[in-house]
Enzyme design. Structure first.
Site, mmCIF file in Angstrom:
data_model
loop_
_atom_site.group_PDB
_atom_site.id
_atom_site.type_symbol
_atom_site.label_atom_id
_atom_site.label_comp_id
_atom_site.label_asym_id
_atom_site.label_seq_id
_atom_site.Cartn_x
_atom_site.Cartn_y
_atom_site.Cartn_z
ATOM 1 N N PRO A 12 0.890 -1.122 0.149
ATOM 2 C CA PRO A 12 -0.030 0.002 0.026
ATOM 3 C C PRO A 12 0.648 1.213 -0.221
ATOM 4 O O PRO A 12 2.097 1.323 0.531
ATOM 5 C CB PRO A 12 -0.755 -0.006 1.224
ATOM 6 C CG PRO A 12 -0.164 -1.065 2.081
ATOM 7 C CD PRO A 12 0.529 -2.117 1.181
ATOM 8 N N ASN A 13 0.350 2.224 -0.648
ATOM 9 C CA ASN A 13 0.754 3.684 -1.071
ATOM 10 C C ASN A 13 2.247 3.836 -1.704
ATOM 11 O O ASN A 13 2.539 4.734 -1.908
ATOM 12 C CB ASN A 13 0.885 4.101 0.601
ATOM 13 C CG ASN A 13 -0.231 4.201 1.056
ATOM 14 O OD1 ASN A 13 -1.247 4.766 0.430
ATOM 15 N ND2 ASN A 13 -0.416 4.127 2.324
ATOM 16 N N ARG A 20 4.465 10.956 -2.629
ATOM 17 C CA ARG A 20 4.299 10.790 -0.970
ATOM 18 C C ARG A 20 5.775 10.932 -0.335
ATOM 19 O O ARG A 20 6.841 10.281 -0.680
ATOM 20 C CB ARG A 20 3.873 9.428 -1.010
ATOM 21 C CG ARG A 20 3.733 8.977 0.650
ATOM 22 C CD ARG A 20 3.412 7.688 0.791
ATOM 23 N NE ARG A 20 3.523 7.198 2.239
ATOM 24 C CZ ARG A 20 3.787 6.097 2.704
ATOM 25 N NH1 ARG A 20 4.001 5.246 1.972
ATOM 26 N NH2 ARG A 20 3.509 6.097 4.100
ATOM 27 N N TYR A 25 10.979 9.193 0.820
ATOM 28 C CA TYR A 25 11.044 8.183 -0.405
ATOM 29 C C TYR A 25 11.591 8.568 -1.658
ATOM 30 O O TYR A 25 11.777 7.747 -2.558
ATOM 31 C CB TYR A 25 9.639 7.849 -0.563
ATOM 32 C CG TYR A 25 8.722 7.060 0.794
ATOM 33 C CD1 TYR A 25 9.330 5.691 0.895
ATOM 34 C CD2 TYR A 25 8.052 7.636 1.414
ATOM 35 C CE1 TYR A 25 8.616 5.263 2.139
ATOM 36 C CE2 TYR A 25 7.401 7.168 2.708
ATOM 37 C CZ TYR A 25 7.890 5.724 2.883
ATOM 38 O OH TYR A 25 7.128 5.188 4.260
ATOM 39 N N ASN A 74 8.210 -5.693 -0.705
ATOM 40 C CA ASN A 74 7.960 -4.330 0.065
ATOM 41 C C ASN A 74 6.320 -4.509 0.537
ATOM 42 O O ASN A 74 5.638 -3.775 -0.204
ATOM 43 C CB ASN A 74 8.138 -3.214 -0.589
ATOM 44 C CG ASN A 74 8.477 -1.912 0.264
ATOM 45 O OD1 ASN A 74 7.524 -1.937 1.295
ATOM 46 N ND2 ASN A 74 9.055 -1.075 0.042
ATOM 47 N N ALA A 77 3.101 -0.998 4.963
ATOM 48 C CA ALA A 77 2.185 -0.764 6.042
ATOM 49 C C ALA A 77 1.909 -2.142 6.652
ATOM 50 O O ALA A 77 1.924 -2.851 7.845
ATOM 51 C CB ALA A 77 1.166 0.021 6.225
ATOM 52 N N ASP A 87 1.771 -15.798 6.478
ATOM 53 C CA ASP A 87 1.340 -16.989 6.235
ATOM 54 C C ASP A 87 1.551 -17.465 4.919
ATOM 55 O O ASP A 87 1.940 -18.546 4.732
ATOM 56 C CB ASP A 87 -0.136 -17.333 6.712
ATOM 57 C CG ASP A 87 -0.342 -17.116 8.113
ATOM 58 O OD1 ASP A 87 0.634 -17.293 8.870
ATOM 59 O OD2 ASP A 87 -1.468 -17.490 8.682
ATOM 60 N N GLU A 98 12.629 -9.309 1.935
ATOM 61 C CA GLU A 98 11.677 -8.150 2.362
ATOM 62 C C GLU A 98 12.551 -6.934 2.230
ATOM 63 O O GLU A 98 13.924 -6.764 2.507
ATOM 64 C CB GLU A 98 11.391 -8.238 3.864
ATOM 65 C CG GLU A 98 10.731 -7.285 4.488
ATOM 66 C CD GLU A 98 10.737 -7.546 5.859
ATOM 67 O OE1 GLU A 98 9.998 -6.667 6.683
ATOM 68 O OE2 GLU A 98 11.043 -8.643 6.568
ATOM 69 N N HIS A 100 12.563 -2.550 2.479
ATOM 70 C CA HIS A 100 11.890 -1.126 2.828
ATOM 71 C C HIS A 100 12.909 0.004 2.401
ATOM 72 O O HIS A 100 14.138 -0.188 2.596
ATOM 73 C CB HIS A 100 11.782 -1.178 4.315
ATOM 74 C CG HIS A 100 10.946 -2.437 4.864
ATOM 75 N ND1 HIS A 100 9.769 -2.267 4.809
ATOM 76 C CD2 HIS A 100 11.197 -3.439 5.625
ATOM 77 C CE1 HIS A 100 8.979 -3.490 5.525
ATOM 78 N NE2 HIS A 100 10.092 -4.211 5.717
ATOM 79 N N SER A 102 12.506 2.957 3.503
ATOM 80 C CA SER A 102 12.970 3.637 4.757
ATOM 81 C C SER A 102 13.495 2.836 5.808
ATOM 82 O O SER A 102 13.261 1.769 5.672
ATOM 83 C CB SER A 102 11.885 4.527 5.052
ATOM 84 O OG SER A 102 10.956 3.679 5.823
ATOM 85 N N ARG A 107 11.820 4.799 12.341
ATOM 86 C CA ARG A 107 10.536 5.620 12.370
ATOM 87 C C ARG A 107 9.748 5.403 13.511
ATOM 88 O O ARG A 107 10.302 4.871 14.571
ATOM 89 C CB ARG A 107 9.940 5.071 11.005
ATOM 90 C CG ARG A 107 10.786 5.549 9.822
ATOM 91 C CD ARG A 107 10.097 5.125 8.514
ATOM 92 N NE ARG A 107 8.724 5.998 8.456
ATOM 93 C CZ ARG A 107 7.898 5.727 7.480
ATOM 94 N NH1 ARG A 107 8.066 4.745 6.627
ATOM 95 N NH2 ARG A 107 6.990 6.395 7.400
ATOM 96 N N ARG A 111 6.491 0.584 13.935
ATOM 97 C CA ARG A 111 7.036 0.013 12.540
ATOM 98 C C ARG A 111 8.282 -0.818 13.011
ATOM 99 O O ARG A 111 8.809 -1.538 11.832
ATOM 100 C CB ARG A 111 7.471 1.051 11.461
ATOM 101 C CG ARG A 111 6.333 2.059 11.084
ATOM 102 C CD ARG A 111 6.733 3.240 10.232
ATOM 103 N NE ARG A 111 5.688 3.928 10.038
ATOM 104 C CZ ARG A 111 4.702 3.933 8.778
ATOM 105 N NH1 ARG A 111 4.596 2.807 8.165
ATOM 106 N NH2 ARG A 111 3.926 4.872 8.835
#
Length: 142
Positions: A12-13, A20, A25, A74, A77, A87, A98, A100, A102, A107, A111
């Protein structure tokens, strides 16, 4: 030799990259950045998927198991809230890195906990969009 197939799945986002919070970012859209990744990695077959909807991300992770050699994820949130994504990663054989943009540990405290890390082969956090290239380097060498 066939090219390794890697899918980048963004949560998301992340469709708002470039707009943003550019101080966190950056100012490039992910589509612009993805084209650069493709040009920089001609030995890999790259695909990109983004959704703001948790269930669609779960479905894409499940589908990737039969179609790809690796996933750069990524979850944004959902990293901190989604047992379903945790799962889904645990249910597939394809390795997941994984990512990220940032540094999640610089943060807000909520998070700092990733629900998905325990199912991933590794995590790259806080190196900006360069983290995606580093994730691709992992798949090139493994």
């Amino acid at each position: 030799m066939d090219k390794k197939r890697i899918i980048i799945i963004n949560g998301p986002n992340l469709n708002l990259l470039g707009k943003r919070e550019p101080e966190i970012y950056g100012s490039d859209s992910f589509e612009e950045f993805f084209k650069k990744l493709q040009n920089k990695n001609p030995g890999l077959q790259l695909e990109y998927y983004q959704s703001n909807i948790e269930g669609k991300l779960v479905s894409k992770i499940q589908q990737a198991d039969d179609e790809f050699d690796g996933i750069l994820l990524n979850a944004a949130a959902y990293t901190h809230t989604s047992v379903a994504i945790h799962d889904a990663i645990g249910a597939i054989a394809v390795p997941v890195v994984e990512i990220h943009i940032s540094n999640i540990y610089k943060r807000e405290e909520f998070r700092h906990k990733s629900l998905i890390s325990s199912k991933c082969v590794g995590m790259i956090s806080g190196l900006g969009l360069k983290g995606y290239q580093l994730g691709l380097e992992y798949f090139k060498n493994n």
